[in-house]
Design a protein around this motif. Sequence first.
Motif, PDB file in Angstrom:
ATOM      1  N   ILE A 114      52.703  19.371  30.048  1.00 54.11           N
ATOM      2  CA  ILE A 114      53.666  20.472  29.930  1.00 54.11           C
ATOM      3  C   ILE A 114      53.108  21.568  29.020  1.00 54.11           C
ATOM      4  O   ILE A 114      53.161  22.751  29.356  1.00 54.11           O
TER       5      ILE A 114
ATOM      6  N   ALA B 283      52.271  25.359  30.163  1.00 51.73           N
ATOM      7  CA  ALA B 283      52.962  26.463  29.468  1.00 51.73           C
ATOM      8  C   ALA B 283      51.953  27.454  28.904  1.00 51.73           C
ATOM      9  O   ALA B 283      52.148  28.676  29.004  1.00 51.73           O
TER      10      ALA B 283
ATOM     11  N   GLU C 108      66.489  19.321  28.698  1.00 56.63           N
ATOM     12  CA  GLU C 108      67.148  20.307  29.558  1.00 56.63           C
ATOM     13  C   GLU C 108      66.986  19.956  31.042  1.00 56.63           C
ATOM     14  O   GLU C 108      67.919  20.115  31.825  1.00 56.63           O
TER      15      GLU C 108
ATOM     16  N   ASN D 243      62.872  19.253  23.989  1.00 57.22           N
ATOM     17  CA  ASN D 243      63.963  20.085  24.504  1.00 57.22           C
ATOM     18  C   ASN D 243      63.786  20.398  25.982  1.00 57.22           C
ATOM     19  O   ASN D 243      64.762  20.458  26.716  1.00 57.22           O
ATOM     20  N   ILE D 244      62.559  20.609  26.407  1.00 58.28           N
ATOM     21  CA  ILE D 244      62.292  20.898  27.818  1.00 58.28           C
ATOM     22  C   ILE D 244      62.703  19.703  28.663  1.00 58.28           C
ATOM     23  O   ILE D 244      63.418  19.846  29.657  1.00 58.28           O
TER      24      ILE D 244
END
Length: 72
Positions: A58, A62, A7, A3-4
């Motif tokens: 990522i 995060a 987006e 999803n990251i």
Amino acid sequence: MKNIIKEVAKANGTTEQEVKNEMRIAIKAAMQSKEPSARAFWKQIAPDGKEPPVEKVIASIALMVQNNRLCS
């Protein structure tokens, strides 16, 4: 994780694959840094010195951000 990337692709009018390709280029360049803090970061993420998958980078970043916020 997908999803990251999705987006970022959408926000920049490009494909998920292109986002991952650009991230790989950035990771490869960043892993060459001589900066001590950068070297320590990459040693944690990729102790074998091999380029880690985009998703692992990522997730690691995060987690670091989350931990810093919790400590603030």
